[in-house]
Scaffold this active site. Structure first.
Site, mmCIF file in Angstrom:
data_model
loop_
_atom_site.group_PDB
_atom_site.id
_atom_site.type_symbol
_atom_site.label_atom_id
_atom_site.label_comp_id
_atom_site.label_asym_id
_atom_site.label_seq_id
_atom_site.Cartn_x
_atom_site.Cartn_y
_atom_site.Cartn_z
ATOM 1 N NE ARG A 198 17.579 17.936 60.033
ATOM 2 C CZ ARG A 198 17.274 17.457 61.219
ATOM 3 N NH1 ARG A 198 17.793 16.292 61.646
ATOM 4 N NH2 ARG A 198 16.467 18.072 62.024
ATOM 5 C CB ALA A 251 21.075 23.356 66.144
ATOM 6 N NE ARG A 259 19.922 25.411 57.815
ATOM 7 C CZ ARG A 259 18.899 24.642 58.199
ATOM 8 N NH1 ARG A 259 19.106 23.425 58.630
ATOM 9 N NH2 ARG A 259 17.662 25.097 58.154
ATOM 10 C CD GLN A 315 13.096 19.415 58.210
ATOM 11 O OE1 GLN A 315 11.901 19.514 57.966
ATOM 12 N NE2 GLN A 315 13.935 20.409 58.012
ATOM 13 C CG ASP A 361 17.619 25.541 64.904
ATOM 14 O OD1 ASP A 361 16.489 25.064 65.038
ATOM 15 O OD2 ASP A 361 18.514 25.012 64.226
ATOM 16 C CE LYS A 407 13.247 23.390 60.136
ATOM 17 N NZ LYS A 407 13.932 24.151 59.069
HETATM 18 O O1 MRU Z 1 16.250 22.721 59.284
HETATM 19 P P1 MRU Z 1 16.622 21.667 60.282
HETATM 20 O O2 MRU Z 1 16.118 20.323 59.911
HETATM 21 O O3 MRU Z 1 18.101 21.677 60.569
HETATM 22 O O4 MRU Z 1 15.883 22.117 61.605
HETATM 23 C C1 MRU Z 1 16.134 21.404 62.785
HETATM 24 C C2 MRU Z 1 15.417 21.928 63.956
HETATM 25 O O5 MRU Z 1 14.671 22.874 63.894
HETATM 26 C C3 MRU Z 1 15.758 21.268 65.263
HETATM 27 O O6 MRU Z 1 14.684 21.274 66.120
HETATM 28 C C4 MRU Z 1 16.931 22.018 65.910
HETATM 29 O O7 MRU Z 1 17.967 22.207 65.002
HETATM 30 C C5 MRU Z 1 17.435 21.308 67.106
HETATM 31 S S1 MRU Z 1 18.164 19.764 66.719
HETATM 32 C C6 MRU Z 1 18.615 19.050 68.196
#
Ligand code: MRU
Length: 359
Positions: free
Chosen positions: A51, A53, A97, A208, A249, A260
């Protein structure tokens, strides 16, 4: 584990499988898996074993390379047919995703570059195409390390020793390849003796912030304090936060930023308390084909993540409905600046984004 990992997603030495750290098991277990199967790759993203991005983008590039080699070895010896078969598989992986642009960005780059390679290379074979794809996936990985370092430098220029930073979810090394985006300035600052005090939102429902951000920062020796998401207001009001750093993302052409779920609430609070709110991410996270945040598809996830996961008993009756959007969109008017690998972008974002792409 080193707090700046680059090997939590990688390709095996023979190029026949992708190896990944299961982030859903952290911080309690450090488990690596290896696979060459498309369905397992899809599930790894869907279940958030892989996980963040940029990390998803790197993983997808390695998956593309591994699947190509596997198809070739199983008898697909015509290069055009191989491209067609890999494209079809990647189309499926891309559905795992929908919100993060990095997944489709990495897949498109692999496929486009693969086709260009075939056009430009006299005597190209399926073997040389597979070799090219593995090198391209490695390039995507290496570029991500560079990009994080640049974002970290720009972000660090906006804060000073002793500042308090609030962050949401996890945009650290685990979500990228090294340094991370939102955590990049904090980790780079630590290396340079700039001490930042971080408040990490736990980030319901999948935690997370608790499981990954506090784990990474604690291991790096950063002063990190874990809070529940609904405590951000009291912490901001107390004067302990000088800036908010969050990842992203997908950023629309007008600067609206998906991240998120809960991020937009942090931005609204930050505006109320007069605290700068920074979104950190590479230029590849900006989707210029997407005019505003309204066009960003928000992934909806299962209700058991809210009612049951992480609890020893269900916390709501089985019939109770849940709404579980995984992301939300922060309005560009709430964003003080977007910190990219190509510089710090400020409003009006249509213009600064266009210039960043042109320059
Ligand atoms: O659902 P996730 O844990 O993949 O969500 C991650 C986020 O929202 C991060 O802030 C985003 O992907 C950027 S990671 C550099």
């Amino acid at each position: 584990m080193n707090y700046l990992p680059t090997d939590h997603v990688k390709i095996s030495e023979d190029g026949l499988s992708v190896i990944f750290l299961d982030q859903s098991a952290l911080p309690n277990e450090t488990v690596f898996y290896s696979t060459d199967e498309l369905q397992r790759m899809y599930d790894a993203i869907k279940r958030l074993e892989v996980r963040g991005a940029p990390c998803i983008g790197i993983f997808a590039a390695y998956c593309c390379s591994v699947r190509a080699r596997k198809l070739w070895l199983s008898g697909v010896t015509n290069a055009d047919l191989l491209v067609a078969r890999v494209s079809a598989e990647m189309e499926y992986l891309n559905e795992s995703r929908p919100t993060a642009v990095n997944l489709s960005w990495a897949i498109n780059r692999m496929l486009t570059k693969g086709e260009e390679f075939l056009e430009k290379t006299a005597g190209a074979t399926t073997a040389s195409l597979c070799e090219f794809w593995e090198q391209e996936a490695t390039r995507i990985h290496e570029e991500d390390i560079e990009m994080c370092k640049k974002i970290a430098e720009y972000g660090l220029s906006l804060v000073k020793d002793g500042d308090g930073i609030l962050t949401h979810c996890n945009a650290g090394p685990l979500a990228t390849s090294r340094y991370g985006t939102a955590l990049g300035p904090i980790l780079l600052g630590k290396e340079r003796g700039v001490e930042l005090h971080v408040f990490a939102d736990e980030t319901r429902p999948l935690l997370q912030g608790a499981r990954l951000t506090s784990y990474e920062l604690y291991n790096a020796g950063v002063d990190v304090t874990l809070i529940c998401d609904n405590m951000a207001s009291i912490v901001m009001k107390s004067g302990r936060i000088q800036a908010c750093f969050v990842g992203c993302d997908r950023i629309a052409a007008n600067g609206d930023a998906a991240n998120k779920v809960g991020t937009s609430g942090v931005a609204i609070l930050a505006k109320h308390y007069g605290i700068p709110f920074y979104v950190l991410g590479p230029l590849s996270t900006i989707d210029r084909a997407c005019p505003t945040g309204d066009e960003i598809k928000i992934e909806e996830r299962r209700s058991d993540e809210i009612k049951e996961m992480f609890y020893s008993k269900p916390m709501a009756l089985p019939g109770v409905k849940c709404y579980n959007p995984a992301f939300d969109v922060t309005d560009h008017e709430l964003i003080t600046a977007i910190i990219t690998d190509k510089g710090i972008l400020r409003a009006p974002y249509e213009e600064s984004i266009r210039k960043a792409f042109e320059g």
